[in-house]
Design a protein around this motif. Sequence first.
Motif, PDB file in Angstrom:
ATOM      1  N   UNK A 154       0.804  -1.296  -0.358  1.00  0.00           N
ATOM      2  CA  UNK A 154      -0.084  -0.369   0.184  1.00  0.00           C
ATOM      3  C   UNK A 154       0.778   1.537  -0.157  1.00  0.00           C
ATOM      4  N   UNK A 155       1.034   2.261  -1.256  1.00  0.00           N
ATOM      5  CA  UNK A 155       1.799   2.854  -0.943  1.00  0.00           C
ATOM      6  C   UNK A 155       1.031   4.090  -0.856  1.00  0.00           C
ATOM      7  N   UNK A 172      11.344  14.969  -0.181  1.00  0.00           N
ATOM      8  CA  UNK A 172      11.351  16.211  -1.310  1.00  0.00           C
ATOM      9  C   UNK A 172      11.307  15.949  -3.002  1.00  0.00           C
ATOM     10  N   UNK A 173      11.012  14.629  -2.715  1.00  0.00           N
ATOM     11  CA  UNK A 173      10.167  13.931  -4.592  1.00  0.00           C
ATOM     12  C   UNK A 173      11.374  13.598  -5.391  1.00  0.00           C
ATOM     13  N   UNK A 174      12.622  13.818  -5.087  1.00  0.00           N
ATOM     14  CA  UNK A 174      13.562  13.067  -5.277  1.00  0.00           C
ATOM     15  C   UNK A 174      14.060  12.018  -6.164  1.00  0.00           C
ATOM     16  N   UNK A 175      13.020  10.946  -5.233  1.00  0.00           N
ATOM     17  CA  UNK A 175      12.483   9.670  -5.307  1.00  0.00           C
ATOM     18  C   UNK A 175      11.442   9.383  -5.341  1.00  0.00           C
ATOM     19  N   UNK A 176      10.584   8.686  -6.193  1.00  0.00           N
ATOM     20  CA  UNK A 176       8.999   8.530  -6.420  1.00  0.00           C
ATOM     21  C   UNK A 176       9.339   6.879  -5.240  1.00  0.00           C
ATOM     22  N   UNK A 177       7.763   7.098  -4.489  1.00  0.00           N
ATOM     23  CA  UNK A 177       7.710   5.782  -3.777  1.00  0.00           C
ATOM     24  C   UNK A 177       7.813   4.310  -4.768  1.00  0.00           C
ATOM     25  N   UNK A 178       7.203   5.253  -5.914  1.00  0.00           N
ATOM     26  CA  UNK A 178       7.448   3.809  -6.878  1.00  0.00           C
ATOM     27  C   UNK A 178       8.630   3.123  -7.093  1.00  0.00           C
ATOM     28  N   UNK A 179      10.030   4.305  -7.139  1.00  0.00           N
ATOM     29  CA  UNK A 179      10.413   3.257  -7.454  1.00  0.00           C
ATOM     30  C   UNK A 179      11.843   2.669  -6.290  1.00  0.00           C
ATOM     31  N   UNK A 180      10.892   2.584  -4.790  1.00  0.00           N
ATOM     32  CA  UNK A 180      11.702   2.245  -3.533  1.00  0.00           C
ATOM     33  C   UNK A 180      11.644   0.323  -4.084  1.00  0.00           C
ATOM     34  N   UNK A 181      12.552  -0.214  -3.751  1.00  0.00           N
ATOM     35  CA  UNK A 181      12.314  -1.973  -3.997  1.00  0.00           C
ATOM     36  C   UNK A 181      11.569  -2.396  -2.725  1.00  0.00           C
ATOM     37  N   UNK A 182      11.054  -3.463  -2.801  1.00  0.00           N
ATOM     38  CA  UNK A 182      10.110  -4.007  -2.670  1.00  0.00           C
ATOM     39  C   UNK A 182      10.624  -4.654  -1.211  1.00  0.00           C
ATOM     40  N   UNK A 183      11.501  -4.230  -0.777  1.00  0.00           N
ATOM     41  CA  UNK A 183      12.235  -4.948   0.518  1.00  0.00           C
ATOM     42  C   UNK A 183      12.666  -3.464   1.791  1.00  0.00           C
TER      43      UNK A 183
END
Length: 63
Positions: free
Chosen positions: A4-5, A37-48
Amino acid sequence: MIIDTDKIAELLKSHISQYKIHKDTGFSQGSLSDLRHGKTKIEDLTVKNATKLAKYYDEIHHA
């Protein structure tokens, strides 16, 4: 596995400090800052890492 993002987004918007999240989860403060700060998107996180943050959200909201 479905993560759940929305929970992660709520955690990142919360008043909980990056330091506390880091200490409680082991997730790096730099990565938390990038997410906030939006430099990384939640969708780009590893599953872990996404699972770790979503579980932490559940822990603090069901304590």
